[in-house]
Write a protein that holds these residues in place. Structure first.
Motif, PDB file in Angstrom:
ATOM      1  N   THR A 170      16.472 -10.049   2.433  1.00 40.91           N
ATOM      2  CA  THR A 170      15.423  -9.704   1.469  1.00 40.91           C
ATOM      3  C   THR A 170      15.902  -8.448   0.746  1.00 40.91           C
ATOM      4  OG1 THR A 170      13.773 -10.575   2.989  1.00 40.91           O
ATOM      5  CG2 THR A 170      12.973  -9.146   1.210  1.00 40.91           C
ATOM      6  N   ASP A 200      18.045  -8.170   6.885  1.00 40.44           N
ATOM      7  CA  ASP A 200      18.044  -9.546   7.404  1.00 40.44           C
ATOM      8  C   ASP A 200      16.971  -9.626   8.489  1.00 40.44           C
ATOM      9  OD1 ASP A 200      19.103  -8.529   9.809  1.00 40.44           O
ATOM     10  OD2 ASP A 200      21.178  -8.910   9.198  1.00 40.44           O
ATOM     11  N   ARG A 202      14.697 -13.206  -2.188  1.00 37.61           N
ATOM     12  CA  ARG A 202      15.554 -13.661  -1.081  1.00 37.61           C
ATOM     13  C   ARG A 202      16.898 -14.085  -1.660  1.00 37.61           C
ATOM     14  NH1 ARG A 202      14.995 -13.014   4.050  1.00 37.61           N
ATOM     15  NH2 ARG A 202      15.459 -15.169   4.643  1.00 37.61           N
ATOM     16  N   GLU A 231      18.605 -18.601  -2.237  1.00 36.32           N
ATOM     17  CA  GLU A 231      18.664 -19.423  -1.013  1.00 36.32           C
ATOM     18  C   GLU A 231      18.826 -20.906  -1.318  1.00 36.32           C
ATOM     19  OE1 GLU A 231      16.789 -18.093   3.027  1.00 36.32           O
ATOM     20  OE2 GLU A 231      15.331 -17.706   1.441  1.00 36.32           O
TER      21      GLU A 231
END
Length: 696
Positions: free
Chosen positions: A71, A91, A117, A142
């Motif tokens: 993040t 993390d 993210r 992601e």
């Protein structure tokens, strides 16, 4: 098939047809030996970066590459322009920083918005107690994280070509892979569990696991086998061509051989008898013999060679024996003279020293057939040397003669049989790579009455003790070789080392006791120093490695090798073989400079434990690699792109058997598998082989 098959055209196109390669990059790649998409496909990655996803960087060793979802936290821009731009991230378990030098604020805020993210991948370092990743290799949302391969291939590069460029170009080449028919024997492929050619290349460039990467992994082993098979097919085609070439059947009546055998004080060993039979069988056949006689130091190759020469004479022809140096040619002459006398045949020597009237007389006698066996150096190759009827050419110490010289000599007698001898035990995989077109006879027993040689390791710090022991041995009438190391590449420095040792030994042992031989001496001086030592006038011969091949002084029973740890194993084994030729027990002292490295200690231990040259050469191959073992530059050893002769030695033997069987069953390569094998030869650039098929 006159030209390259069309199915291969895409692989042999210009490099610039690949994505991301312009004229400049193409030029740089050509310097790496990469000229077409085909070459890129065979330039396999040499390492893998593990980019498998982790939950956290907590507990990871510094300098490890990690891939982790984070993040994004606060951005901290530097105060000065040259400072580092830092982005805090966390993390599942810990926080660390992403660091960018000369980072542009707007760009980084777009890439890494606060609270987003991201998956990042790069090398983790510790700086001032804080974990950080400088310039991550990958930063992705992601949803796109699957674009990061779990194992990223690492390619060999040259200046100006990056991993990204290689990766992209290779992917482009992989998309062009044509469908090719299978050239590997189906039973072998099934037994080894090898993939198809296309699949093997994909896996080799995209390994899904670490196990898929090493030389024994199925995809790599298959691609190595393709390369070895193409090489062995080329040699097998050359061999087939040889066998088609008209030879002369030389069959003797055995009378001369019987005279020599009855004059010998011992019976030949089983290995010698077997080799003699193999050679006689080849010589009696209508095609040309092309055989390698491999035997360790002192295994009795000379007798086998002389028996072969006698077959040529019994059949009404002549034989020639070639040695790499004059000293060795003279020694062959001395060794063979008594045997020739017992057989009643005329033996003569021809070297570069023969000049004028003497040389002309020899050439006339040779052309008339009065000289039945000629021993010589490469002077035998010269234009004006003509035989009445040359049936057999024997070449001693093959690695000094290239394939082209083998052919040159064979042309002296239109169809002369060729026997090549070497005292260098070559591991099987290398022997097949270098002499795969030849049949091989191995002498693996020592004649009776040879004393084992005691080998000891001793530190150079005990030099005085060694010299003291030497003085006592000389008092008992023994002789000694003292080999000085080749420390530098330059012979002048070696010379200084040898001369220093020579002076020191003379000071201790006496002036007329010590002789010196080194590479810089004029040949006449070298020969006379050797001759004085052979005659027993000098008791110690200080030498650089010029004595390694073949010199025979039965009374020399001590061999001291200084700085033994810097010599190759095979070379040490050859040097040690200079003693132990007489009736008394012999000693070889390997002097090393402490501290010995682990590898150095292991190499010297192998010598201490065994006198088996084949075992020694296998160890040498494992430890040093093929190129060093026989000096690839002058050895005629092919350079393989994928195959690794040290770790895939077994595949070479399989490839030879397979290639010979395929050609035996289908000499014109016309069957479906034969046609596929032709495509393989084109793919592997074996033009020589392709010419041989079209001739055939």
């Amino acid at each position: 098939m006159s030209g390259r098959p069309e199915v291969l055209f895409p692989l042999f196109a210009d490099l610039e047809t690949l994505p991301g390669i312009g004229p400049k990059t193409a030029k740089l790649m050509e310097q790496m030996g990469l000229q077409s998409p085909r070459d890129l496909l065979f330039a396999l990655p040499y390492a893998l970066v593990d980019r498998r996803r982790r939950d956290t960087v907590q507990g990871v060793e510094p300098n490890t590459t990690v891939t982790v979802a984070v993040t994004v936290g606060m951005h901290r821009a530097p105060r000065q322009k040259t400072g580092a731009y830092r982005v805090h991230v966390s993390d599942t378990e810990t926080e660390f920083q992403l660091v960018f030098f000369r980072g542009r604020k707007e760009y980084l805020e777009r890439q890494l918005p606060f609270g987003a993210r991201r998956v990042v991948s790069g090398k983790l370092e510790i700086f001032d107690g804080m974990a950080q990743m400088v310039h991550p290799d990958h930063i992705l949302p992601e949803a796109e994280a699957d674009d990061i391969a779990p194992f990223e291939p690492v390619y060999h590069l040259t200046a100006g070509v990056t991993q990204k460029v290689m990766f992209r170009a290779t992917r482009g080449a992989l998309q062009r892979l044509p469908e090719l028919d299978e050239w590997i024997d189906p039973a072998l492929k099934a037994r080894e569990g090898w993939p198809d050619w296309q699949a093997a290349l994909h896996v080799a460039h995209h390994p899904e696991a670490l196990q898929a990467f090493g030389p024994t992994a199925p995809a790599r082993a298959r691609l190595a086998y393709d390369e070895l098979l193409a090489h062995q097919l080329t040699l097998a085609l050359a061999r087939m061509q040889d066998r088609r070439a008209p030879g002369v059947a030389s069959q003797g009546n055995g009378q001369l051989r019987a005279r020599v055998l009855s004059a010998l004080p011992y019976r030949p060993t089983n290995a010698q008898a077997r080799a003699m039979e193999e050679v006689a069988g080849d010589m009696a056949a209508p095609h040309r013999m092309n055989r390698l006689l491999q035997g360790d130091v002192g295994s009795g190759k000379t007798l086998v060679a002389f028996m072969a020469l006698l077959i040529a004479v019994e059949a009404g022809g002549q034989g020639a024996l070639m040695a790499p140096t004059e000293i060795l040619a003279r020694q062959h002459l001395e060794g063979l003279q008594p045997l020739a006398d017992s057989a009643g045949v005329v033996l003569e020597l021809l070297t570069g020293r023969d000049k004028g009237a003497e040389r002309r007389a020899k050439l006339t006698a040779l052309a008339r057939g009065d000289i039945q066996i000629l021993v010589g150096t490469h002077a035998v190759f010269q234009e004006d040397v003509a035989f009445a009827d040359l049936r057999l050419a024997i070449i001693d110490e093959q690695h000094r003669f290239g394939v082209s010289q083998r052919l040159q000599l064979a042309q002296k007698g239109a169809a002369a049989d060729v026997l090549v001898m070497t005292a260098t035990p070559i591991p099987r995989s290398l022997a097949l790579a270098q002499f795969g077109d030849m049949e091989v006879s191995v002498l693996d027993e020592k004649p009776p009455g040879r004393q084992p040689i005691k080998t000891a390791l001793i530190s150079t710090e005990r030099m005085d003790e060694v010299i003291g022991r030497l003085r006592a041995a000389i008092g008992e009438g023994r002789q000694c070789y003292w080999v000085c190391p080749l420390v530098e590449e330059s012979e002048t420095v070696d010379l200084v080392a040898a001369e220093e040792r020579f002076k020191r030994l003379r000071a201790v042992l006496g002036d007329d006791v010590v002789g010196l031989v080194h590479g810089q001496m004029p040949p006449a001086e070298k020969d006379s120093a050797m001759a004085r030592f052979q005659a027993g006038e000098t008791k110690v011969l200080v030498a650089t490695t010029v004595i390694e091949v073949g010199v025979n002084v039965p009374n020399a029973s001590i061999m001291v090798i200084e700085r033994a740890e810097i010599f190759g194993l095979a070379q040490l084994h050859q040097l040690r073989g200079r003693v132990g030729r007489g009736t008394q027990a012999s000693t070889c002292l390997l002097m090393y400079q402490p501290p010995l490295s682990e590898g150095g200690r292991r190499r010297l231990d192998v010598l201490r434990e065994t006198e088996d040259g084949f075992r020694i050469s296998e160890t040498d191959l494992e430890m040093r690699g093929a190129g060093d073992l026989i000096g690839t530059a002058q050895s005629g050893l092919p350079r393989f792109q994928i195959a690794d002769l040290e770790r895939q030695a077994g595949l070479m033997a399989v490839a030879q058997t397979d290639a010979r069987k395929l050609l035996n069953d289908d000499p014109g390569l016309k069957s479906p598998r034969g046609q596929a094998a032709r495509v393989l030869l084109w793919l592997m650039r074996q033009d020589r082989a392709i010419r041989l098929i079209s001739v055939g």
